[in-house]
Design an enzyme around this catalytic site. Structure first.
Site, PDB file in Angstrom:
ATOM      1  N   CYS A 114      43.825  33.323  48.287  1.00  0.00           N
ATOM      2  CA  CYS A 114      45.135  33.946  48.073  1.00  0.00           C
ATOM      3  C   CYS A 114      45.162  34.358  46.820  1.00  0.00           C
ATOM      4  O   CYS A 114      44.397  34.154  45.972  1.00  0.00           O
ATOM      5  CB  CYS A 114      46.293  32.911  48.353  1.00  0.00           C
ATOM      6  SG  CYS A 114      46.242  32.260  50.088  1.00  0.00           S
ATOM      7  N   LEU A 137      46.437  34.971  52.272  1.00  0.00           N
ATOM      8  CA  LEU A 137      45.595  35.395  53.394  1.00  0.00           C
ATOM      9  C   LEU A 137      45.695  34.185  54.111  1.00  0.00           C
ATOM     10  O   LEU A 137      45.313  33.076  53.653  1.00  0.00           O
ATOM     11  CB  LEU A 137      44.088  35.429  52.812  1.00  0.00           C
ATOM     12  CG  LEU A 137      43.014  35.821  53.684  1.00  0.00           C
ATOM     13  CD1 LEU A 137      43.170  37.042  54.355  1.00  0.00           C
ATOM     14  CD2 LEU A 137      41.617  35.418  53.208  1.00  0.00           C
ATOM     15  N   ASN A 195      45.738  28.336  45.097  1.00  0.00           N
ATOM     16  CA  ASN A 195      44.841  29.169  45.882  1.00  0.00           C
ATOM     17  C   ASN A 195      43.686  28.187  46.223  1.00  0.00           C
ATOM     18  O   ASN A 195      43.079  27.606  45.122  1.00  0.00           O
ATOM     19  CB  ASN A 195      44.369  30.367  45.065  1.00  0.00           C
ATOM     20  CG  ASN A 195      43.182  31.127  45.526  1.00  0.00           C
ATOM     21  OD1 ASN A 195      43.023  31.125  46.756  1.00  0.00           O
ATOM     22  ND2 ASN A 195      42.432  31.746  44.603  1.00  0.00           N
ATOM     23  N   GLY A 196      43.165  27.936  47.288  1.00  0.00           N
ATOM     24  CA  GLY A 196      42.169  26.960  47.514  1.00  0.00           C
ATOM     25  C   GLY A 196      42.051  26.417  48.904  1.00  0.00           C
ATOM     26  O   GLY A 196      42.971  26.826  49.608  1.00  0.00           O
ATOM     27  N   THR A 205      23.592  41.593  34.265  1.00  0.00           N
ATOM     28  CA  THR A 205      23.292  40.777  35.663  1.00  0.00           C
ATOM     29  C   THR A 205      24.316  40.723  36.571  1.00  0.00           C
ATOM     30  O   THR A 205      24.239  40.794  38.133  1.00  0.00           O
ATOM     31  CB  THR A 205      22.528  39.628  35.529  1.00  0.00           C
ATOM     32  OG1 THR A 205      21.827  39.453  36.510  1.00  0.00           O
ATOM     33  CG2 THR A 205      23.185  38.510  34.992  1.00  0.00           C
ATOM     34  N   ARG A 209      25.085  44.255  38.221  1.00  0.00           N
ATOM     35  CA  ARG A 209      23.967  44.589  38.955  1.00  0.00           C
ATOM     36  C   ARG A 209      23.931  44.006  40.450  1.00  0.00           C
ATOM     37  O   ARG A 209      24.018  44.494  41.278  1.00  0.00           O
ATOM     38  CB  ARG A 209      22.711  44.224  38.292  1.00  0.00           C
ATOM     39  CG  ARG A 209      22.105  45.251  37.340  1.00  0.00           C
ATOM     40  CD  ARG A 209      20.523  44.694  36.953  1.00  0.00           C
ATOM     41  NE  ARG A 209      20.401  45.202  35.478  1.00  0.00           N
ATOM     42  CZ  ARG A 209      19.573  44.544  34.818  1.00  0.00           C
ATOM     43  NH1 ARG A 209      18.988  43.542  35.184  1.00  0.00           N
ATOM     44  NH2 ARG A 209      19.133  45.165  33.918  1.00  0.00           N
TER      45      ARG A 209
END
Length: 561
Positions: free
Chosen positions: A2, A50, A75-76, A337, A340
């Site tokens: 969320c 969500l 959130n979790g 990185t 990428r």
């Protein structure tokens, strides 16, 4: 997964400030809510949902009749919430896993609360009775959290930094935004005028230590000692349990599958667990790559072996380059990185959201840091130094791989689950003798591979497949993503501009054209925020100036063989 957002002591109009909360709407596509705090006209919560657990009563901030003075925005996922509820005989008002935070806090205070949570989380807890605000984040920072606090006590908190940078405050024209440290909680006093004052910042858990909640879980008893067969058996028990507890959801589960060791093990055990749980849908697995990429071929082998409903996503170099801007905006970093490796994950998340109903996505993140999977570990001067490096990487996950995994999936309204970063599994792995965890016979993650050698979970050639160089598995060795990027960016950044890079960018000045190109994009979206990244991700024990494993001699030798 969320999006959470909160302000305490705002001088500006809340209805204007709330526009900033919409910057994280992607994290919660199912519903959103703004709520003012009774008695504090300048304090409010914002929440983007969500719906993964309890679709009926899962809106936030969570408030229950028993504790009318408590407000929780989190959130979790708290995987042990039912075990704790039954153990302490808490009376629940909802089916939301986060409700356990309210009961634990009432029972034993904030320290005991965070130590008892088996899961991933970032939360804001307000106690209006005791005039306190609490912030907390899980051990590895799997769930993100940012905060801004001014000298006069204005506090702003959000899942992503982009929800804070445009906030207005009379005393501070440029609001300093920073990540909230993983494995910590903070206690703040709430003043009558809605402002706050920090009381203490506490590190409540070290990744080496067995978590307090281990006392209350249902994992079968582990065998003592460090005999190799004992260790392998314990690792299998803990990893199996790490995946099993993560099945907690009302939405469809899928799995990213690169064809590497980590994601293949996760997918194989996940499919087995779903069958045992009598889940009615087939497991969808997802692989991405350019045509004829090593990852696509390997993932196909694994999917055929385990019997998943497999999806292959093809992209070309032009599509990859085109999304760099939105990827960097989503990531909130310019680390080379990370950018990428994020392109493939961003594109595959976009595909999953658009073409399937899988929402909860399993992945192999965290394994390389925990099990010494990076190619440069072959160069470690000693097992003890390798162990130190592994622990450093785990502590910095929230800046790199965990950040990438969260933002690329959350950008498309997906929730990521990472069993390799399970508290019990990771703390046990860290407790093993240093020489057990190092690369052996020229192969990294030897112990992990050996652990599952006789299981027939995945094909033998995948179990012993060497690590690909970061994001390069998505392309062919002949024309790698690394090389494609270099060739494109070489025409975008000229040598004269590079010569003045250190003057233009005082913090982390880019040393390559690629770094310069990413930094320009970052500064356009987040001017003056370069200090969010303390340093670039780079391999140790080598003179390499680029983070790609393609620059390391071990990789070059392996690629030629």
């Amino acid at each position: 997964m969320c999006g959470i957002w909160a302000l305490f002591g705002s001088d500006d109009c809340l209805s204007v400030q709330c526009l900033s909360a919409m910057k994280i709407a992607h994290r919660g596509p199912d519903a959103f809510r703004f709520e003012n705090v009774n008695g504090y006209t300048n304090c409010c919560f914002g929440f983007h949902r969500l719906a993964v657990v309890d679709q009926l009563f899962g809106m936030q901030p969570i408030r229950v009749k028993k504790y009318p003075y408590l407000w929780l925005c989190y959130n979790g996922e708290i995987y042990n919430h039912k075990k704790l509820q039954h153990h302490f005989e808490f009376e629940y008002q909802t089916k939301v896993d986060g409700e356990i935070i309210l009961h634990l806090y009432d029972k034993g205070g904030i320290e005991q609360t965070v130590c008892m949570l088996d899961g991933v989380f970032a939360f804001i807890l307000l106690d209006t009775a005791n005039k306190k605000v609490f912030l907390g984040r899980d051990t590895y920072g799997v769930r993100p959290l940012f905060k801004a606090v001014t000298e006069d006590g204005f506090l702003a908190v959000c899942s992503e930094a982009k929800g804070l940078i445009n906030l207005k405050h009379s005393m501070t024209p440029f609001l300093k935004v920073e990540p909230f440290l993983p494995g910590h909680y903070e206690v703040l006093d709430l003043k009558p005028n809605g402002k706050v004052a920090s009381v203490e910042m506490v590190k409540y858990h070290n990744c080496r230590d067995e978590p307090l909640h281990a006392l209350y879980d249902s994992v079968e008893k582990l065998f003592p000692g460090f005999e190799i067969e004992t260790v392998k058996n314990n690792l299998r028990i803990l990893f199996d349990n790490a995946i099993k507890k993560r099945l907690m959801t009302d939405r469809r589960i899928g799995c990213l599958l690169s064809g590497g060791l980590d994601s293949s093990l996760v997918a194989a055990i996940l499919l087995k667990q779903l069958k045992e749980a009598k889940v009615q849908y087939p497991l969808q697995t997802f692989a991405i790559g350019m045509e004829d990429s090593p990852d696509l071929l390997a993932a196909r082998k694994v999917a055929n072996h385990i019997g998943s409903e497999h999806h292959e996503v093809l992209f070309n170099s032009e599509e990859g380059i085109q999304v760099l801007d939105e990827v960097i905006f989503s990531l909130e970093t310019y680390d080379i990185t990370t950018v990428r490796a994020s392109v493939g994950m961003y594109l595959i998340s976009k595909y999953i959201r658009k073409n399937t109903d899988s929402v909860v996505i399993f992945s192999g993140e965290g394994s390389d840091e925990l099990t010494q999977g990076y190619i440069y570990f072959h160069k470690a001067p000693s097992p003890e130094k390798a162990e130190e490096e592994s622990e450093r990487l785990l502590k910095e996950l929230y800046l790199f791989d965990v950040l990438r995994a969260d933002r690329t999936t959350a950008a498309h309204g997906l929730e990521l689950r990472v069993p390799f970063l399970d508290h019990r599994f990771s703390s046990y792995y860290m407790s093993l003798p240093p020489n057990m965890k190092t690369p052996k016979n020229g192969i990294e993650k030897h112990l992990l591979r050996e652990t599952f050698e006789d299981s027939n979970l995945i094909p033998k050639e995948i179990l012993w497949r060497p690590k690909e160089a970061f994001s390069d598995g998505i392309t062919s060795v002949k024309n790698s993503w690394f090389r494609i990027l270099q060739e494109y960016i070489d025409h975008q950044v000229d040598d004269a501009v590079m010569a003045s890079a250190a003057q233009k960018f005082a913090v982390n000045p880019p040393k390559t054209k690629e770094g310069y190109y990413y930094r320009q994009i970052f500064e356009r979206h987040y001017p003056g925020r370069a200090d969010w990244l303390p340093h670039y991700w780079m391999p140790r024990w080598t003179s390499a100036t680029d983070p790609s494993a393609r620059t390391l001699t071990h990789y070059k030798a392996t690629a030629k063989a």
